[in-house]
Enzyme design. Structure first.
Site, PDB file in Angstrom:
ATOM      1  N   MET A  78       0.823  -1.208   0.000  1.00 13.44           N
ATOM      2  CA  MET A  78       0.000   0.000   0.000  1.00 13.44           C
ATOM      3  C   MET A  78       0.867   1.272   0.000  1.00 13.44           C
ATOM      4  O   MET A  78       2.068   1.227   0.193  1.00 13.44           O
ATOM      5  CB  MET A  78      -0.928   0.009   1.216  1.00 13.44           C
ATOM      6  CG  MET A  78      -1.930  -1.132   1.237  1.00 13.44           C
ATOM      7  SD  MET A  78      -2.990  -1.135   2.706  1.00 13.44           S
ATOM      8  CE  MET A  78      -3.968   0.363   2.440  1.00 13.44           C
ATOM      9  N   HIS A  79       0.203   2.397  -0.227  1.00  5.68           N
ATOM     10  CA  HIS A  79       0.728   3.749   0.027  1.00  5.68           C
ATOM     11  C   HIS A  79       1.769   4.247  -0.976  1.00  5.68           C
ATOM     12  O   HIS A  79       2.072   5.429  -0.997  1.00  5.68           O
ATOM     13  CB  HIS A  79       1.336   3.867   1.432  1.00  5.68           C
ATOM     14  CG  HIS A  79       0.511   3.293   2.526  1.00  5.68           C
ATOM     15  ND1 HIS A  79      -0.772   3.712   2.786  1.00  5.68           N
ATOM     16  CD2 HIS A  79       0.785   2.324   3.433  1.00  5.68           C
ATOM     17  CE1 HIS A  79      -1.254   3.026   3.826  1.00  5.68           C
ATOM     18  NE2 HIS A  79      -0.345   2.180   4.224  1.00  5.68           N
ATOM     19  N   ASP A 237      -2.643  -4.899   0.477  1.00  3.43           N
ATOM     20  CA  ASP A 237      -2.149  -6.212   0.904  1.00  3.43           C
ATOM     21  C   ASP A 237      -2.824  -6.735   2.167  1.00  3.43           C
ATOM     22  O   ASP A 237      -3.159  -7.928   2.253  1.00  3.43           O
ATOM     23  CB  ASP A 237      -0.626  -6.205   1.059  1.00  3.43           C
ATOM     24  CG  ASP A 237      -0.093  -5.068   1.918  1.00  3.43           C
ATOM     25  OD1 ASP A 237      -0.893  -4.301   2.490  1.00  3.43           O
ATOM     26  OD2 ASP A 237       1.142  -4.936   2.002  1.00  3.43           O
TER      27      ASP A 237
END
Length: 488
Positions: A78-79, A237
């Site tokens: 992520m991110h 995830d």
């Protein structure tokens, strides 16, 4: 029919092939490099993800009837910030979730914009790993790159875009950008303005199980797949891993002991704690979840074993650890700063309590215990919201250690369950693809039919009491060392 789950991890992409009943047919892993151009920075080249994913798809399906491949879903780190120009070319390497360069941008968002406003706009506050601070960093430090941005996306969504041609993301992954109004499932106009981002630069939003499109004709031809193969949005995830462990519906929990560590608690309704210590995100089942995230979990053990002890025989290092609850050594697992609940990118890892008789085994045990204590920190925040858990699922590389699961059960004081298929986000991504293609009515329905429990570890009352005393000592250590860590 056959379904593929693609887990775009930090060190490798894992590709999983399963049938409509959830039986795993084959798994392939493909590694790619991770770059640290400056201390605390972490980057990857999205083209490496694409090339290794394509090679992985070819290997994964080499021996199957490709006409039966009906859908592809994702789980992914992520991110990360992926930016493309008007020619669909990657502008710069992706800035990853564990990158710590955005200290100034996080301070600006939390202190000048204000945590109260951020929480009002998005349901969350700024953390160094989130995407919005990365956008502000690029604007400030690489203005020529910022001016070229045509599309903004997250890591797994780059793969979805290359496969389908659709600029898309899902709500669970978008929740970690600090650009999404999580409660109302839409882009926050206020946050886009703050980050000087146009709405047309942002991807189209989907539920994790929704079909975003079909394979592009050239991609289908290259892979030998049917052009009718659907691509679903997939999930971040942790949300995908939760699907893969059956952590869906209301009031269930999953702990991930991967590179990072998470406590993931499902909920029907949106909610936040007073200090935004936990993330409040959309779940892949269409509802919501709370999540506490620590930046180094199983990676702490990898560092200790490989870099310090110079061994890859992890099992041998654990075999003589048999005095649980009695260790006098503590380990603070903040090797890359920390997110939940401290939100401190300058936090440092530390061993505390060593004496001349401290052994190698005690220090190894302290690493396992330190990660468990840090995960309990997030569980304590959830308790303040009235959430009481009696059990949790567990996944990730660390979950392969029986010792670590025993420590977790007694530090947390709850039952630890493992499932038959421990493939985390890749399995969850494949399940989402099956739901998107109509094999199941919902994610909850799919998980209830596909996911099976393997075994459980129950807490021991005496050990839990010993670990309770040790945890109360652990929680005093970060506040005591915080100023020293800042100076370092």
């Amino acid at each position: 029919m056959l379904y593929i789950g693609i887990d775009l991890g930090t060190s490798a992409v894992k590709l999983l092939l399963m049938d409509e009943k959830g039986n795993v047919k084959k798994i392939v892993n493909k590694e790619y490099p991770l770059y640290f151009p400056n201390p605390g920075w972490s980057e990857q080249n999205p083209k490496d993800w694409w090339e290794q994913s394509i090679e992985g798809l070819k290997d994964l399906t080499a021996d199957c009837d490709k006409s039966q491949i009906a859908g592809i879903g994702f789980g992914g780190q992520m991110h990360g910030l992926v930016i493309l120009d008007s020619e669909d070319e990657v502008i710069r390497p992706a800035i990853l979730w564990n990158d710590g360069r955005t200290v100034d941008e996080v301070a600006y968002l939390n202190n000048e914009i204000g945590m109260k406003k951020l929480s009002e706009y998005t349901g969350n506050i700024a953390f160094a790993g989130f995407t919005a601070p990365k956008i502000l960093w690029v604007e400030k430090n690489e203005p020529e790159n910022f001016a070229r941005i045509c599309k903004i996306m997250l890591p797994k969504d780059y793969l979805a875009y290359r496969l389908s041609g659709v600029h898309c993301t899902d709500y669970s992954d978008a929740s970690g950008m600090l650009l999404l109004d999580v409660k109302n499932k839409c882009w926050s106009e206020e946050m886009l303005d703050i980050c000087h981002v146009k709405k047309e630069q942002m991807p189209q939003l989907f539920e994790s199980y929704e079909v975003v499109g079909k394979l592009k004709e050239d991609v289908a031809q290259m892979l030998g797949f049917s052009p009718e193969c659907v691509v679903v949005a997939g999930a971040g995830d942790n949300a995908a891993a939760a699907v893969g462990t059956g952590t869906v519906g209301t009031g269930s929990c999953n702990i991930s002991l991967g590179t990072s560590g998470t406590v993931f608690i499902t909920n029907d309704a949106f909610g936040v704690d007073d200090n935004n210590a936990l993330h409040s995100f959309v779940h892949a089942d269409g509802k919501y979840h709370l999540m506490g995230c620590m930046l180094c979990a199983a990676s702490c053990n990898k560092w200790w074993m490989e870099d310090i002890l110079k061994t890859r025989n992890f099992a041998d290092e654990q075999k003589d650890i048999n005095k649980l609850g009695e260790n006098h050594v503590y380990f603070l697992p903040y090797l890359m700063g920390e997110r939940s609940p401290h939100n401190d990118p300058l936090a440092k890892g530390s061993f505390v309590g060593m004496t001349l008789d401290t052994t190698r085994e005690e220090m190894t045990q302290a690493v396992f215990e330190g990660v468990a204590f840090a995960l309990r920190d997030s569980l304590e925040v959830a308790k303040q919201l009235g959430i009481q858990l009696s059990e949790t699922n567990i996944c990730g590389g660390g979950a392969k250690s029986d010792l670590w699961k025993q420590i977790m059960a007694n530090v947390l004081g709850i039952k630890i369950n493992t499932v038959e298929v421990e493939e985390g986000p890749a399995y969850g991504g494949a399940i989402l693809a099956a739901v998107g293609n109509g094999e199941y009515a919902s994610v909850v329905d799919a998980a209830s039919q596909i996911v099976k429990r393997k075994d459980s570890v129950e807490p021991d009352a005496d050990l839990t009491a010993l670990y309770e005393k040790r945890y109360q000592s652990f929680v005093k250590m970060y506040p005591a060392l915080k100023d020293v860590m800042q100076e370092l």
